[in-house]
Design an enzyme around this catalytic site. Structure first.
Site, short mmCIF file in Angstrom:
data_model
loop_
_atom_site.label_atom_id
_atom_site.label_comp_id
_atom_site.label_asym_id
_atom_site.label_seq_id
_atom_site.Cartn_x
_atom_site.Cartn_y
_atom_site.Cartn_z
N ARG A 198 0.82 -1.10 0.00
CA ARG A 198 -0.05 -0.27 -0.14
C ARG A 198 0.83 1.24 0.10
O ARG A 198 2.03 1.15 0.24
CB ARG A 198 -0.78 -0.16 1.21
CG ARG A 198 -2.16 -1.08 1.10
CD ARG A 198 -2.67 -0.99 2.43
NE ARG A 198 -3.17 -2.58 2.45
CZ ARG A 198 -3.31 -3.09 3.61
NH1 ARG A 198 -3.61 -2.54 4.64
NH2 ARG A 198 -3.76 -4.45 3.68
N GLU A 235 18.85 5.75 14.49
CA GLU A 235 17.26 6.10 14.18
C GLU A 235 17.11 6.04 12.46
O GLU A 235 18.06 6.87 12.11
CB GLU A 235 16.83 7.45 14.72
CG GLU A 235 15.53 7.72 14.22
CD GLU A 235 14.86 8.98 14.80
OE1 GLU A 235 15.70 9.68 15.73
OE2 GLU A 235 13.83 9.23 14.36
N HIS A 280 14.72 6.30 8.90
CA HIS A 280 13.15 6.39 8.41
C HIS A 280 13.43 6.16 6.78
O HIS A 280 14.53 6.69 6.22
CB HIS A 280 12.54 7.57 8.66
CG HIS A 280 12.59 7.91 10.05
ND1 HIS A 280 11.35 7.05 10.72
CD2 HIS A 280 13.29 8.57 11.03
CE1 HIS A 280 11.61 7.34 12.06
NE2 HIS A 280 12.87 8.19 12.28
N ARG A 282 7.47 16.06 5.88
CA ARG A 282 6.13 15.74 5.82
C ARG A 282 5.38 16.37 6.73
O ARG A 282 5.47 17.41 7.13
CB ARG A 282 6.13 14.11 6.15
CG ARG A 282 6.93 13.33 5.15
CD ARG A 282 6.77 11.79 5.32
NE ARG A 282 5.54 11.26 5.13
CZ ARG A 282 5.05 10.20 5.64
NH1 ARG A 282 6.03 9.23 5.96
NH2 ARG A 282 3.85 9.74 5.50
O1 CA2 Z 1 9.52 6.95 6.93
C1 CA2 Z 1 9.51 5.81 7.84
O2 CA2 Z 1 10.25 5.09 7.60
C2 CA2 Z 1 8.56 5.92 8.81
O3 CA2 Z 1 9.14 5.42 10.07
C3 CA2 Z 1 7.38 5.48 8.35
C4 CA2 Z 1 6.29 5.27 9.19
C5 CA2 Z 1 5.79 6.69 9.58
O4 CA2 Z 1 4.83 6.72 10.83
C6 CA2 Z 1 7.12 7.52 10.16
O5 CA2 Z 1 6.36 8.88 10.38
C7 CA2 Z 1 7.92 7.63 9.24
C8 CA2 Z 1 4.74 4.45 8.94
C9 CA2 Z 1 5.08 3.18 8.60
C10 CA2 Z 1 4.08 2.43 7.98
O6 CA2 Z 1 4.34 1.96 6.72
C11 CA2 Z 1 3.41 1.66 5.83
C12 CA2 Z 1 3.64 0.92 4.71
C13 CA2 Z 1 2.72 0.73 3.78
C14 CA2 Z 1 1.40 1.29 3.88
C15 CA2 Z 1 1.06 2.00 4.89
C16 CA2 Z 1 2.03 2.19 5.96
#
Ligand code: CA2
Length: 145
Positions: A17, A97, A99, A106
């Site tokens: 997704r 850390e 990301h 964002r």
């Molecule tokens: O950018 C990143 O790696 C984050 O840690 C990803 C998190 C987000 O809450 C952080 O702000 C930044 C979200 C992970 C969820 O991943 C998804 C993957 C596919 C579909 C929906 C969510």
């Protein structure tokens, strides 16, 4: 050298997704790239994901004495979890850390990381490459120079 990769909530959905935000690679694809690079660099990696805050905290606590560094994508817990921050601070295992996305570019609620002050550094915005850079940083912080 042993490095523990930890992945927080919803990262198991990667590649299925929101590819426009998080790319098309699955977490298993990223793990495969990390393992390939780790082999080149002659380090051992353990790679885990959980949607449960307490499980991540348990793994951080168990890292003491078992791993030389942690590379952590805490996902949304990055912005909320004082419990994760306390665990990182308590174990004193160098933690990087990471990301996939540039959290500073964002939504405003993603700009603050509550874990950043207790981590050795932050890598964000390079997609799957953030994991490889995290691996290199984890090795670097352990280098005796
Ligand atoms: O950018 C990143 O790696 C984050 O840690 C990803 C998190 C987000 O809450 C952080 O702000 C930044 C979200 C992970 C969820 O991943 C998804 C993957 C596919 C579909 C929906 C969510």
């Amino acid at each position: 050298m042993k490095i523990l990769f930890l992945n927080g909530p919803n990262l198991n959905l990667l590649g299925t997704r929101e590819p426009e935000v998080y790319g098309r690679m699955t977490l298993a694809d990223i793990e495969a790239q990390v393992r390939q690079q780790a082999e080149q660099l002659e380090v051992t990696v353990d790679f885990r994901q959980s949607n449960v805050e307490g499980e991540l905290i348990g793994w951080i606590q168990q890292a003491k004495g078992n791993f030389d560094a942690i590379v952590l994508n805490a996902a949304a817990y990055t912005h909320t979890s004082i419990a994760l921050r306390d665990a990182i601070s308590a174990v004193a295992v160098p933690t990087i850390e990471i990301h996939l996305t540039n959290i500073h570019a964002r939504e405003e609620f993603r700009h603050n990381s509550v874990i950043a002050p207790v981590c050795r550094g932050q890598i964000c915005g390079f997609g799957a490459k953030s994991y490889i850079l995290g691996l290199e940083a984890a090795i670097d912080v352990n280098d005796v120079k």
